[in-house]
Design a protein around this motif. Sequence first.
Motif, mmCIF file in Angstrom:
data_model
loop_
_atom_site.group_PDB
_atom_site.id
_atom_site.type_symbol
_atom_site.label_atom_id
_atom_site.label_comp_id
_atom_site.label_asym_id
_atom_site.label_seq_id
_atom_site.Cartn_x
_atom_site.Cartn_y
_atom_site.Cartn_z
ATOM 1 N N SER A 187 110.580 -65.385 -38.265
ATOM 2 C CA SER A 187 109.355 -65.194 -37.480
ATOM 3 C C SER A 187 108.922 -63.736 -37.396
ATOM 4 O O SER A 187 107.774 -63.458 -37.043
ATOM 5 N N THR A 188 109.799 -62.784 -37.714
ATOM 6 C CA THR A 188 109.411 -61.375 -37.660
ATOM 7 C C THR A 188 108.746 -60.897 -38.945
ATOM 8 O O THR A 188 108.325 -59.745 -39.039
ATOM 9 N N THR A 189 108.619 -61.776 -39.919
ATOM 10 C CA THR A 189 108.044 -61.394 -41.209
ATOM 11 C C THR A 189 106.653 -60.803 -41.071
ATOM 12 O O THR A 189 106.281 -59.871 -41.803
ATOM 13 N N SER A 190 105.868 -61.315 -40.135
ATOM 14 C CA SER A 190 104.485 -60.830 -39.989
ATOM 15 C C SER A 190 104.430 -59.354 -39.614
ATOM 16 O O SER A 190 103.393 -58.713 -39.779
ATOM 17 N N ALA A 191 105.532 -58.807 -39.104
ATOM 18 C CA ALA A 191 105.549 -57.405 -38.687
ATOM 19 C C ALA A 191 105.927 -56.454 -39.813
ATOM 20 O O ALA A 191 105.974 -55.236 -39.599
ATOM 21 N N ALA A 192 106.187 -56.970 -41.000
ATOM 22 C CA ALA A 192 106.719 -56.128 -42.079
ATOM 23 C C ALA A 192 105.812 -54.941 -42.389
ATOM 24 O O ALA A 192 106.281 -53.799 -42.508
ATOM 25 N N GLU A 193 104.524 -55.173 -42.534
ATOM 26 C CA GLU A 193 103.622 -54.070 -42.889
ATOM 27 C C GLU A 193 103.527 -53.058 -41.759
ATOM 28 O O GLU A 193 103.430 -51.844 -42.007
ATOM 29 N N ALA A 194 103.548 -53.531 -40.505
ATOM 30 C CA ALA A 194 103.512 -52.600 -39.374
ATOM 31 C C ALA A 194 104.752 -51.720 -39.369
ATOM 32 O O ALA A 194 104.671 -50.507 -39.094
ATOM 33 N N LEU A 204 113.165 -55.068 -45.235
ATOM 34 C CA LEU A 204 113.485 -56.359 -45.831
ATOM 35 C C LEU A 204 113.166 -57.502 -44.878
ATOM 36 O O LEU A 204 113.409 -57.401 -43.672
ATOM 37 N N THR A 205 112.636 -58.577 -45.426
ATOM 38 C CA THR A 205 112.379 -59.791 -44.658
ATOM 39 C C THR A 205 113.187 -60.938 -45.267
ATOM 40 O O THR A 205 113.553 -60.900 -46.440
ATOM 41 N N ALA A 206 113.428 -61.953 -44.452
ATOM 42 C CA ALA A 206 114.339 -63.015 -44.877
ATOM 43 C C ALA A 206 113.729 -64.099 -45.761
ATOM 44 O O ALA A 206 114.412 -64.596 -46.661
ATOM 45 N N PRO A 207 112.488 -64.555 -45.533
ATOM 46 C CA PRO A 207 112.041 -65.785 -46.217
ATOM 47 C C PRO A 207 112.081 -65.747 -47.739
ATOM 48 O O PRO A 207 112.622 -66.667 -48.366
#
Length: 222
Positions: A187-194, A204-207
Amino acid sequence: MTSTRIFLFHATLVAMDPVHIAMQKVWPQAQAVNILDESLSLDRAREPDLISEDLIRRFVALGRQAVTGGADGILITCSAFGPAIRQLADEVSIPVLMPNEAMFRAALSLGKKIGMVATFAPAIRTMEDEFREFAQEVGCSERLETVLAEGAIESLRQGDAADHNRRVAEAATGLSGIDAVMLAHFSTTSAAEAVRGVVDIPVLTAPETAVERMRTLVLGEA
């Protein structure tokens, strides 16, 4: 029709979109099937330390349901259920993938000092234990520093992704002397660019890494 069916096992609604986007990008040929039981995360939040035997039984029962439904693999998208995931993996004959195993692998390839931003406090202990166990398995010494983005997941559940992303990025600035940042949950993937906007190291993101790993496990592709 595809002959490969992957069950996506969710304990929170906010984890669903990131992994579906990753499935479409990385492995569109596979059929993605959802199992969602939000009561698992609600009850897990009441157990901040060790997960109860009751929750483990409920979790494993849903995993067996996926096998009955023709799953070729089960990808767990919630990071707070490590012992339950391991028990499920021991009881079924198909691949069962912890949500962050592939991300851990990628992070350790970037250095030994890793930071992690979490938004769901009950998941932190199990994730830290899993990270250290994985590092030992691959023969890597490591240092993990974790910060909690207070209030971020609550904002996301209320539909305020902008505030969620801001809180995660702000928490990431509290990490120092690290080689890479992991965003702890699907669920934290959306924050990657920020986060990438406030740090100058890999984020790094998990999905996507998880879907790539699952494809390898099921199809035997490197």
